[in-house]
Design an enzyme around this catalytic site. Structure first.
Site, PDB file in Angstrom:
ATOM      1  N   THR A   1      -6.631  -2.229  -4.457  1.00  0.00           N
ATOM      2  CA  THR A   1      -8.101  -2.216  -4.428  1.00  0.00           C
ATOM      3  C   THR A   1      -8.697  -2.359  -5.826  1.00  0.00           C
TER       4      THR A   1
ATOM      5  N   ARG B   1      16.687  -4.872   4.847  1.00  0.00           N
ATOM      6  CA  ARG B   1      15.378  -4.301   4.498  1.00  0.00           C
ATOM      7  C   ARG B   1      15.275  -4.069   2.997  1.00  0.00           C
TER       8      ARG B   1
ATOM      9  N   GLN C   1      20.110  -2.005   6.879  1.00  0.00           N
ATOM     10  CA  GLN C   1      19.657  -1.386   5.619  1.00  0.00           C
ATOM     11  C   GLN C   1      19.596  -2.473   4.526  1.00  0.00           C
TER      12      GLN C   1
ATOM     13  N   GLU D   1      -9.410  -3.249  -9.703  1.00  0.00           N
ATOM     14  CA  GLU D   1      -9.330  -4.509 -10.449  1.00  0.00           C
ATOM     15  C   GLU D   1      -9.440  -5.696  -9.494  1.00  0.00           C
TER      16      GLU D   1
ATOM     17  N   THR E   1     -18.135  -0.711 -11.628  1.00  0.00           N
ATOM     18  CA  THR E   1     -18.379  -0.512 -10.189  1.00  0.00           C
ATOM     19  C   THR E   1     -19.472   0.530  -9.933  1.00  0.00           C
TER      20      THR E   1
HETATM   21  C1  LIG Z   1      -6.362  -0.239 -17.318  1.00  0.00           C
HETATM   22  C2  LIG Z   1      -4.923  -0.145 -17.477  1.00  0.00           C
HETATM   23  C3  LIG Z   1      -4.252  -1.462 -17.492  1.00  0.00           C
HETATM   24  C4  LIG Z   1      -2.808  -1.367 -17.323  1.00  0.00           C
HETATM   25  C5  LIG Z   1      -2.397  -1.630 -15.907  1.00  0.00           C
HETATM   26  C6  LIG Z   1      -1.109  -1.057 -15.621  1.00  0.00           C
HETATM   27  C7  LIG Z   1      -1.202  -0.100 -14.477  1.00  0.00           C
HETATM   28  C8  LIG Z   1      -1.545   1.251 -14.942  1.00  0.00           C
HETATM   29  C9  LIG Z   1      -1.766   2.237 -13.864  1.00  0.00           C
HETATM   30  C10 LIG Z   1      -2.922   2.907 -13.711  1.00  0.00           C
HETATM   31  C11 LIG Z   1      -4.177   2.538 -14.391  1.00  0.00           C
HETATM   32  C12 LIG Z   1      -4.995   1.673 -13.502  1.00  0.00           C
HETATM   33  C13 LIG Z   1      -6.375   1.587 -13.952  1.00  0.00           C
HETATM   34  C14 LIG Z   1      -7.200   0.839 -12.955  1.00  0.00           C
HETATM   35  C15 LIG Z   1      -8.520   0.572 -13.518  1.00  0.00           C
HETATM   36  C16 LIG Z   1      -9.375  -0.172 -12.610  1.00  0.00           C
HETATM   37  C17 LIG Z   1     -10.443  -0.719 -13.071  1.00  0.00           C
HETATM   38  C18 LIG Z   1     -11.360  -1.489 -12.224  1.00  0.00           C
HETATM   39  O1  LIG Z   1     -11.212  -1.586 -11.043  1.00  0.00           O
HETATM   40  S1  LIG Z   1     -12.640  -2.250 -13.036  1.00  0.00           S
HETATM   41  C19 LIG Z   1     -13.592  -3.065 -11.831  1.00  0.00           C
HETATM   42  C20 LIG Z   1     -12.887  -4.264 -11.298  1.00  0.00           C
HETATM   43  N1  LIG Z   1     -13.766  -4.996 -10.441  1.00  0.00           N
HETATM   44  C21 LIG Z   1     -13.425  -6.109  -9.884  1.00  0.00           C
HETATM   45  O2  LIG Z   1     -12.321  -6.586 -10.043  1.00  0.00           O
HETATM   46  C22 LIG Z   1     -14.492  -6.816  -9.121  1.00  0.00           C
HETATM   47  C23 LIG Z   1     -13.977  -7.994  -8.346  1.00  0.00           C
HETATM   48  N2  LIG Z   1     -15.000  -9.017  -8.275  1.00  0.00           N
HETATM   49  C24 LIG Z   1     -15.029 -10.105  -9.097  1.00  0.00           C
HETATM   50  O3  LIG Z   1     -14.155 -10.265  -9.941  1.00  0.00           O
HETATM   51  C25 LIG Z   1     -16.125 -11.105  -8.909  1.00  0.00           C
HETATM   52  O4  LIG Z   1     -17.293 -10.575  -8.517  1.00  0.00           O
HETATM   53  C26 LIG Z   1     -15.714 -12.239  -7.970  1.00  0.00           C
HETATM   54  C27 LIG Z   1     -15.123 -11.734  -6.666  1.00  0.00           C
HETATM   55  C28 LIG Z   1     -14.677 -13.061  -8.708  1.00  0.00           C
HETATM   56  C29 LIG Z   1     -16.919 -13.109  -7.597  1.00  0.00           C
HETATM   57  O5  LIG Z   1     -17.571 -13.479  -8.751  1.00  0.00           O
HETATM   58  P1  LIG Z   1     -19.000 -14.242  -8.768  1.00  0.00           P
HETATM   59  O6  LIG Z   1     -19.881 -13.656  -7.768  1.00  0.00           O
HETATM   60  O7  LIG Z   1     -19.455 -14.382 -10.154  1.00  0.00           O
HETATM   61  O8  LIG Z   1     -18.615 -15.569  -8.301  1.00  0.00           O
HETATM   62  P2  LIG Z   1     -18.109 -16.788  -7.623  1.00  0.00           P
HETATM   63  O9  LIG Z   1     -19.281 -17.561  -7.173  1.00  0.00           O
HETATM   64  O10 LIG Z   1     -17.093 -16.437  -6.598  1.00  0.00           O
HETATM   65  O11 LIG Z   1     -17.457 -17.472  -8.863  1.00  0.00           O
HETATM   66  C30 LIG Z   1     -18.197 -18.208  -9.801  1.00  0.00           C
HETATM   67  C31 LIG Z   1     -17.242 -19.016 -10.631  1.00  0.00           C
HETATM   68  O12 LIG Z   1     -16.569 -18.128 -11.518  1.00  0.00           O
HETATM   69  C32 LIG Z   1     -15.163 -18.279 -11.365  1.00  0.00           C
HETATM   70  N3  LIG Z   1     -14.580 -16.977 -11.683  1.00  0.00           N
HETATM   71  C33 LIG Z   1     -14.725 -15.828 -11.010  1.00  0.00           C
HETATM   72  N4  LIG Z   1     -14.048 -14.846 -11.643  1.00  0.00           N
HETATM   73  C34 LIG Z   1     -13.509 -15.393 -12.736  1.00  0.00           C
HETATM   74  C35 LIG Z   1     -12.694 -14.880 -13.782  1.00  0.00           C
HETATM   75  N5  LIG Z   1     -12.306 -13.607 -13.806  1.00  0.00           N
HETATM   76  N6  LIG Z   1     -12.316 -15.726 -14.756  1.00  0.00           N
HETATM   77  C36 LIG Z   1     -12.677 -17.028 -14.733  1.00  0.00           C
HETATM   78  N7  LIG Z   1     -13.443 -17.584 -13.766  1.00  0.00           N
HETATM   79  C37 LIG Z   1     -13.853 -16.772 -12.776  1.00  0.00           C
HETATM   80  C38 LIG Z   1     -14.986 -18.723  -9.944  1.00  0.00           C
HETATM   81  O13 LIG Z   1     -13.735 -19.363  -9.774  1.00  0.00           O
HETATM   82  C39 LIG Z   1     -16.158 -19.681  -9.804  1.00  0.00           C
HETATM   83  O14 LIG Z   1     -15.808 -20.880 -10.464  1.00  0.00           O
HETATM   84  P3  LIG Z   1     -16.496 -22.259 -10.042  1.00  0.00           P
HETATM   85  O15 LIG Z   1     -16.163 -22.454  -8.589  1.00  0.00           O
HETATM   86  O16 LIG Z   1     -17.946 -22.108 -10.267  1.00  0.00           O
HETATM   87  O17 LIG Z   1     -15.831 -23.271 -10.912  1.00  0.00           O
HETATM   88  C1  LIG Z   2      -8.279   4.330  -8.111  1.00  0.00           C
HETATM   89  C2  LIG Z   2      -9.406   3.425  -8.486  1.00  0.00           C
HETATM   90  C3  LIG Z   2      -9.737   3.270  -9.804  1.00  0.00           C
HETATM   91  C4  LIG Z   2     -10.838   2.487 -10.171  1.00  0.00           C
HETATM   92  N1  LIG Z   2     -11.185   2.396 -11.480  1.00  0.00           N
HETATM   93  C5  LIG Z   2     -12.304   1.714 -11.819  1.00  0.00           C
HETATM   94  C6  LIG Z   2     -12.742   1.670 -13.165  1.00  0.00           C
HETATM   95  O1  LIG Z   2     -12.105   2.216 -14.069  1.00  0.00           O
HETATM   96  N2  LIG Z   2     -13.881   1.024 -13.452  1.00  0.00           N
HETATM   97  C7  LIG Z   2     -14.620   0.407 -12.494  1.00  0.00           C
HETATM   98  O2  LIG Z   2     -15.645  -0.165 -12.816  1.00  0.00           O
HETATM   99  N3  LIG Z   2     -14.203   0.391 -11.210  1.00  0.00           N
HETATM  100  C8  LIG Z   2     -13.081   1.040 -10.846  1.00  0.00           C
HETATM  101  N4  LIG Z   2     -12.658   1.054  -9.544  1.00  0.00           N
HETATM  102  C9  LIG Z   2     -13.443   0.344  -8.531  1.00  0.00           C
HETATM  103  C10 LIG Z   2     -12.734  -0.879  -7.984  1.00  0.00           C
HETATM  104  O3  LIG Z   2     -12.717  -1.906  -8.915  1.00  0.00           O
HETATM  105  C11 LIG Z   2     -13.417  -1.321  -6.698  1.00  0.00           C
HETATM  106  O4  LIG Z   2     -13.231  -0.285  -5.750  1.00  0.00           O
HETATM  107  C12 LIG Z   2     -12.832  -2.617  -6.209  1.00  0.00           C
HETATM  108  O5  LIG Z   2     -13.222  -3.683  -7.027  1.00  0.00           O
HETATM  109  C13 LIG Z   2     -13.207  -2.914  -4.746  1.00  0.00           C
HETATM  110  O6  LIG Z   2     -14.562  -2.937  -4.579  1.00  0.00           O
HETATM  111  P1  LIG Z   2     -15.304  -2.093  -3.442  1.00  0.00           P
HETATM  112  O7  LIG Z   2     -14.877  -0.698  -3.565  1.00  0.00           O
HETATM  113  O8  LIG Z   2     -16.719  -2.436  -3.576  1.00  0.00           O
HETATM  114  O9  LIG Z   2     -14.750  -2.650  -2.087  1.00  0.00           O
HETATM  115  P2  LIG Z   2     -15.558  -3.482  -1.003  1.00  0.00           P
HETATM  116  O10 LIG Z   2     -15.883  -4.816  -1.582  1.00  0.00           O
HETATM  117  O11 LIG Z   2     -16.663  -2.695  -0.461  1.00  0.00           O
HETATM  118  O12 LIG Z   2     -14.421  -3.667   0.073  1.00  0.00           O
HETATM  119  C14 LIG Z   2     -14.459  -3.121   1.402  1.00  0.00           C
HETATM  120  C15 LIG Z   2     -13.805  -4.110   2.359  1.00  0.00           C
HETATM  121  O13 LIG Z   2     -14.595  -5.276   2.431  1.00  0.00           O
HETATM  122  C16 LIG Z   2     -13.800  -6.431   2.260  1.00  0.00           C
HETATM  123  N5  LIG Z   2     -14.603  -7.471   1.573  1.00  0.00           N
HETATM  124  C17 LIG Z   2     -15.479  -7.316   0.560  1.00  0.00           C
HETATM  125  N6  LIG Z   2     -16.014  -8.494   0.211  1.00  0.00           N
HETATM  126  C18 LIG Z   2     -15.468  -9.429   1.016  1.00  0.00           C
HETATM  127  C19 LIG Z   2     -15.611 -10.846   1.132  1.00  0.00           C
HETATM  128  N7  LIG Z   2     -16.411 -11.549   0.334  1.00  0.00           N
HETATM  129  N8  LIG Z   2     -14.896 -11.478   2.068  1.00  0.00           N
HETATM  130  C20 LIG Z   2     -14.046 -10.789   2.870  1.00  0.00           C
HETATM  131  N9  LIG Z   2     -13.873  -9.460   2.801  1.00  0.00           N
HETATM  132  C21 LIG Z   2     -14.569  -8.779   1.879  1.00  0.00           C
HETATM  133  C22 LIG Z   2     -12.625  -5.965   1.394  1.00  0.00           C
HETATM  134  O14 LIG Z   2     -11.502  -6.799   1.594  1.00  0.00           O
HETATM  135  C23 LIG Z   2     -12.416  -4.560   1.920  1.00  0.00           C
HETATM  136  O15 LIG Z   2     -11.590  -4.644   3.053  1.00  0.00           O
HETATM  137  C24 LIG Z   2     -11.574   1.814  -9.171  1.00  0.00           C
HETATM  138  C25 LIG Z   2     -11.209   1.957  -7.830  1.00  0.00           C
HETATM  139  C26 LIG Z   2     -10.138   2.752  -7.481  1.00  0.00           C
HETATM  140  C27 LIG Z   2      -9.774   2.903  -6.033  1.00  0.00           C
END
Ligand SMILES: CCCCCCCC/C=C\CCCCC/C=C/C(=O)SCCNC(=O)CCNC(=O)[C@H](O)C(C)(C)COP(=O)(O)OP(=O)(O)OC[C@H]1O[C@@H](n2cnc3c(N)ncnc32)[C@H](O)[C@@H]1OP(=O)(O)O
Ligand SMILES: Cc1cc2nc3c(=O)[nH]c(=O)nc-3n(C[C@H](O)[C@H](O)[C@H](O)COP(=O)(O)OP(=O)(O)OC[C@H]3O[C@@H](n4cnc5c(N)ncnc54)[C@H](O)[C@@H]3O)c2cc1C
Length: 665
Positions: free
Chosen positions: A422, A333, A330, A424, A138
Site C-alpha cells: 500500500t 511451494r 513442499q 509508496e 498523504t
Molecule cells: C523510506 C524508506 C525507504 C527504504 C525502503 C526500504 C523499506 C524500509 C521499510 C520500512 C520503511 C517504509 C517507509 C514507507 C514510507 C511510505 C511513504 C509513503 O507512502 S509516501 C506517499 C506515497 N504516495 C504515493 O505513492 C501516491 C501514489 N500516487 C501517485 O504516485 C500519483 O498520484 C499517480 C497515481 C501516479 C497519478 O498521478 P497524476 O494524477 O499526476 O497523474 P497521471 O495523469 O496518472 O500522470 C500524469 C503523467 O505523469 C506521469 N507520472 C506519474 N507519476 C510519475 C512519476 N513518479 N515519475 C514520472 N512520471 C510520472 C504519468 O505516466 C503521466 O505521464 P503522461 O501520460 O502524461 O506522459
Molecule cells: C504503513 C504506512 C506508512 C505510510 N507512510 C507514509 C508516509 O510516510 N508519508 C505519506 O505521505 N504517506 C504514507 N502512507 C500513505 C500511503 O502512501 C497511502 O496509504 C497509499 O499511497 C495508498 O493511498 P490511499 O490510502 O489513499 O488508498 P486508496 O487510494 O484510498 O485505496 C483504496 C482502494 O482503492 C483502490 N483504488 C484507488 N484508486 C484507484 C484507481 N484509480 N483505480 C482502481 N482502484 C483504485 C486501491 O487499489 C485500493 O484498493 C503510508 C501508508 C501506510 C499504510
C-alpha cells in the site's frame, strides 16, 4: 558458528561454493564483508535485542525504538561508519522507526527538490540530527490521488511568507511515518496558491515542533494515528496526523528546484517536467524492490531450514521419518519462492542501476528516460511487494503450526511487510500506471516509433504476434531463448488485446476504465518479463565460484517456468504455447526442483543472515529448533506465574460453583 550443526548433512550435499554464492547475492566481495561486519555488530549489542519485541506494549515498543535509534546513531558516530555501513547497521537493527523516513524520504526530498542554497541550509542540520524530518504527503481524504490533496500554501506578498492551512478534516495529513511523535520538521505537500491562482501540489519545509521542548508550534495540531496490524511489527513507527491552522513559513521554505515563487508572488516554472515532483517516490519505490528480496529471503531461509529439520511420517517399512522438505508438494511451494528471492535481488540491483542512470541524465537535463524509470519502479514495486507479502504467509504455512508462533519470526515479518503493498503507492494504482504507458506504447507502434528500454521488445510486434513456440521436449524449456520468446509474446499479445478492446469503447478513458482488470494482468505480464529477462542476463554474465552459475541457472529456470505454470491461462489464451508445451514446462519444473533439493539449505545460507537478523527459532543456523522452541515458550509473560492472574476472580469461583452443584446431586 554452532557447536552441533543439525543441518550439517544438508550442507554437505551442496554442489556449489557457498562463499562465492554469498558474493553473487551481495553483489561483491566488499559488500559481503561490510554486511557481515554490520550484522555482527548489531547482533552482539544487547541494546539491539529484539526477541521480546512482540511482548511490549505500544508505549514500551515506541520508547525501545527511540532507544535503538539513538544507540545506532551513537555507534555510527563513535565508529565513524561510512554511509554504506550506517545504512546496513540500521537495516540490521530491523525495527521500523522515524529514522527510516528521515534518511529515506525527508533527506532525499530536499536533495531532489531543493535548490543548492536550500540543500546547503537544511541538509547539514538533517545529517547531524539537529532536526528530524518526515514526508507529509498523504491526507485523510486522499493518498493515491496526489492531485486531489487539499492542504493549501497561500503566498502572502505582504510578509513574504506562505500560509499553510488545513481547510477541511479530510485535508489532515494522515499516515506520514515519524510524524506522530518524533519529527521536528516535515516536507509538506500542499496546493500552492499565489496571485489568486492554484498552481497544484508543491513541497514545503515546515517546522512542526519546538527544538527546545518538542512541543507543537502554534497552529500545529499533531499526534499518532493509532495501533496497526499485528503485535510488535509496524507499531514501532509513529505514523501521524497533522493539521495546520494558518501556519506561516518564510517563502524560501518552498522547495524551489522545479518551480519558484518570486518576492512579488509571481509563479515561475523551470523548464522541466512537472512529474519530477514525484521524484522522491520514484527513489523510494526502487529501494522497496531491493527490500522485497530481503524480506522474501528471510522468510524463505526460515522455511527451508525448518523444512529440512522437521520430519513427519515414516517410510512404509517403519524406518526413519521423512524430512518435510522431501515432500514434492513442499518443494513445489517453497522452491519457487527461493527462486523469486534471487530473481528480486537481481532485478533490484538492475533497477538501482537504472535509477542511478536516470538521475545522471536528469542532471544533464535529459528527460528521455523519465517514463521508463516511472514504469519500472512502479511496476516492480507492485509485483515484488505483492509476491513477497503472499510468500511470507505461504512460508508460515510451510512451517505448519510452529510457523504461527511469534517465536518463528514469521507473523511479525508478515505484519511489518504487508503495508508495502500500500505505501509508496497502492499496488493496483501503480500497475495501472504501467498499463497506461503500455497502451501509449502500443498506440505508437503503428506510427513506426520504436519503443526503447524495457519496452523495446514491443518493436518486434510483427513477429511476436504470430510466433509459435518451438519447444518439443521438457529439456527445450531450459533454453533461455524459448523462455524469453514465450514471455515476450505473452506480454505483447495481452497488451495488444487490451488496446484493441479499448479502441472499441466510446472513448479511450472509458475503455481504460472498463478494461482495467485486464490491463492489470497485462501490466503484471510485462513486469514478469522484465524480471525474467534480468535474471537471464545475470546468468549470462561471468560468475565465479564452483557451481554457482549452474545453481543460478537452475533458479532462473525455476522462476520462469513457475510463472509460466502459474499463469498458464495467459500463455494458452494468447496462443503463445500449446497445452502440450505447458505440460512439458511443468514436467521440466519437477526436474528442476529435484536439482535444487540437495542445494536448498546452502542456497539460503548464501543470504548470510545472522540468527539475530532472522529472529526465528525455526530458522536457526544450527537447526537446533526444538530446545529453542521449548525455551522460548517459558519466556512468555503468561508463564511468569504458575497460577495465572485472574484465577482467584474468575477461574476458582467457576470451578468451585461447579463442584458445589455436583456435590448437591
Ligand atoms: C523510506 C524508506 C525507504 C527504504 C525502503 C526500504 C523499506 C524500509 C521499510 C520500512 C520503511 C517504509 C517507509 C514507507 C514510507 C511510505 C511513504 C509513503 O507512502 S509516501 C506517499 C506515497 N504516495 C504515493 O505513492 C501516491 C501514489 N500516487 C501517485 O504516485 C500519483 O498520484 C499517480 C497515481 C501516479 C497519478 O498521478 P497524476 O494524477 O499526476 O497523474 P497521471 O495523469 O496518472 O500522470 C500524469 C503523467 O505523469 C506521469 N507520472 C506519474 N507519476 C510519475 C512519476 N513518479 N515519475 C514520472 N512520471 C510520472 C504519468 O505516466 C503521466 O505521464 P503522461 O501520460 O502524461 O506522459
Ligand atoms: C504503513 C504506512 C506508512 C505510510 N507512510 C507514509 C508516509 O510516510 N508519508 C505519506 O505521505 N504517506 C504514507 N502512507 C500513505 C500511503 O502512501 C497511502 O496509504 C497509499 O499511497 C495508498 O493511498 P490511499 O490510502 O489513499 O488508498 P486508496 O487510494 O484510498 O485505496 C483504496 C482502494 O482503492 C483502490 N483504488 C484507488 N484508486 C484507484 C484507481 N484509480 N483505480 C482502481 N482502484 C483504485 C486501491 O487499489 C485500493 O484498493 C503510508 C501508508 C501506510 C499504510
Amino acid at each position: 558458528m554452532a557447536e552441533v550443526d543439525h543441518l550439517a548433512a544438508e550442507r554437505a550435499t551442496a554442489r556449489f561454493d557457498v562463499e562465492e554464492m554469498k558474493v553473487a547475492w551481495a553483489g561483491s566481495r566488499h559488500a559481503v564483508h561490510v554486511a557481515d561486519r554490520m550484522a555482527r555488530l548489531v547482533a552482539s549489542d544487547p541494546v539491539f535485542r529484539k526477541d521480546n519485541r512482540t511482548m511490549l506494549s505500544r508505549k514500551e515498543l515506541f520508547k525501545d525504538t527511540l532507544r535503538k535509534a539513538a544507540h545506532a546513531w551513537k555507534r555510527i558516530v563513535e565508529l565513524r561508519l561510512t554511509e554504506e555501513e550506517a545504512d546496513l547497521l540500521r537495516q540490521y537493527v530491523d525495527q521500523p522507526g522515524y529514522v527510516d523516513l528521515h534518511w529515506g524520504m525527508f533527506v532525499p526530498a530536499i536533495k531532489g527538490q531543493g535548490t543548492e542554497e536550500q540543500q546547503h541550509k537544511w541538509l547539514p542540520l538533517a545529517y547531524k540530527f539537529q532536526i528530524i524530518g518526515c514526508y507529509a504527503q498523504t491526507e485523510l481524504g486522499h493518498g493515491s490521488n496526489v492531485q486531489g490533496l487539499e492542504t493549501t500554501a497561500t503566498f502572502d506578498p505582504k510578509t513574504d511568507e506562505f500560509v499553510i492551512h488545513s481547510p477541511t478534516l479530510t485535508s489532515s495529513k494522515w499516515w506520514p511515518g515519524g510524524l506522530g511523535k518524533a519529527s521536528t520538521h516535515a516536507v509538506v505537500y500542499a496546493r500552492l496558491i499565489t496571485e489568486g491562482k492554484d498552481y497544484g501540489i508543491h513541497g514545503f519545509i515546515v517546522q512542526l515542533r519546538s527544538l527546545e521542548d518538542h512541543s507543537p508550534l502554534p497552529g500545529v495540531t499533531l499526534g499518532d494515528i493509532g495501533g496497526k496490524f499485528g503485535s510488535g511489527a509496524y507499531n514501532s513507527m509513529d505514523n501521524g496526523v497533522l493539521r495546520f491552522d494558518h501556519v506561516r513559513i518564510p517563502r524560501d521554505q518552498m522547495l524551489m528546484r522545479l518551480s519558484q515563487v518570486t518576492r512579488e508572488g509571481k509563479y515561475v516554472h523551470s523548464n522541466v517536467p512537472k512529474q519530477l515532483l514525484y521524484g522522491t517516490m520514484v527513489y523510494v519505490r526502487q529501494s522497496i524492490v531491493a527490500d522485497a528480496s530481503k524480506a522474501l529471503s528471510r522468510a524463505v531461509c526460515i522455511a527451508v531450514r525448518y523444512s529440512a529439520v522437521r520430519k513427519q511420517f515414516g517410510s512404509q517399512d517403519g524406518g526413519p521419518e521423512t524430512q518435510v522438505l522431501n515432500y514434492k508438494t513442499q518443494q513445489s511451494r517453497l522452491f519457487p519462492l527461493l527462486a523469486s528471492a534471487y530473481a528480486f535481488r537481481f532485478v533490484g540491483d538492475w533497477l538501482n542501476w537504472l535509477y542511478t542512470d536516470v538521475t545522471q541524465k536528469l542532471e544533464a537535463k535529459d528527460f528521455s528516460t523519465l517514463q521508463e524509470a516511472h514504469a519500472c519502479t512502479a511496476g516492480l514495486k507492485a509485483v515484488t511487494t505483492s509476491v513477497t507479502a503472499d510468500a511470507i504467509e505461504e512460508c508460515r504455512k510451510l512451517c505448519g503450526g510452529h510457523g504461527y508462533l511469534n517465536s518463528s519470526g514469521l507473523p511479525e515479518l508478515f505484519a511489518v511487510y504487508v503495508p508495502a503493498c500500500t505505501y509508496e503507492g497502492d499496488n493496483v494504482v501503480l500497475l495501472l500506471q504501467v498499463a497506461r504507458i503500455l497502451m501509449k506504447t502500443v498506440s505508437q507502434l503503428a506510427s513506426g516509433k520504436q519503443p526503447v528500454g524495457t519496452m523495446a521488445y514491443m518493436g518486434k510486434v510483427q513477429y511476436l504476434m504470430q510466433c509459435k513456440s518451438a519447444v518439443s521436449s521438457a529439456e527445450d524449456w531450459l533454453n533461455p531463448d524459448a523462455i524469453q520468446e514465450a514471455f515476450e509474446a505473452r506480454a505483447l499479445r495481452m497488451a495488444v488485446n487490451c488496446a484493441q478492446n479499448i479502441s472499441q469503447a466510446a472513448s479511450q478513458e472509458e475503455g481504460f476504465y472498463e478494461r482495467s482488470p485486464d490491463l492489470l494482468e497485462a501490466a503484471v505480464a510485462h513486469i514478469q518479463l522484465i524480471i525474467v529477462t534480468k535474471f537471464i542476463e545475470k546468468v549470462h554474465q561471468e560468475i565465479p565460484g564452483h557451481g554457482v552459475k549452474e545453481q543460478l541457472q537452475a533458479l532462473c529456470n525455476v522462476y520462469a517456468l513457475y510463472i509460466l505454470h502459474k499463469h498458464l491461462g495467459d500463455f494458452l489464451a494468447t496462443g503463445c504455447i500449446t497445452p502440450r508445451q505447458g505440460a512439458l514446462a511443468n514436467e521440466q519444473l519437477g526436474k528442476l526442483y529435484a536439482q535444487v533439493r540437495p542445494n536448498a539449505v546452502a542456497l539460503v545460507d548464501a543470504f548470510n543472515y545472522t540468527d539475530h537478523y532472522l529472529g526465528s527459532v525455526l530458522g536457526r543456523y544450527d537447526g537446533d529448533v526444538y530446545p529453542a522452541l521449548y525455551e522460548e515458550a517459558w519466556k512468555d509473560p503468561l508463564n511468569e506465574t504458575v497460577v495465572p492472574e485472574g484465577y482467584h476472580e474468575y477461574l476458582r469461583p467457576l470451578i468451585k460453583q461447579q463442584q458445589l452443584k455436583l456435590s448437591r446431586l
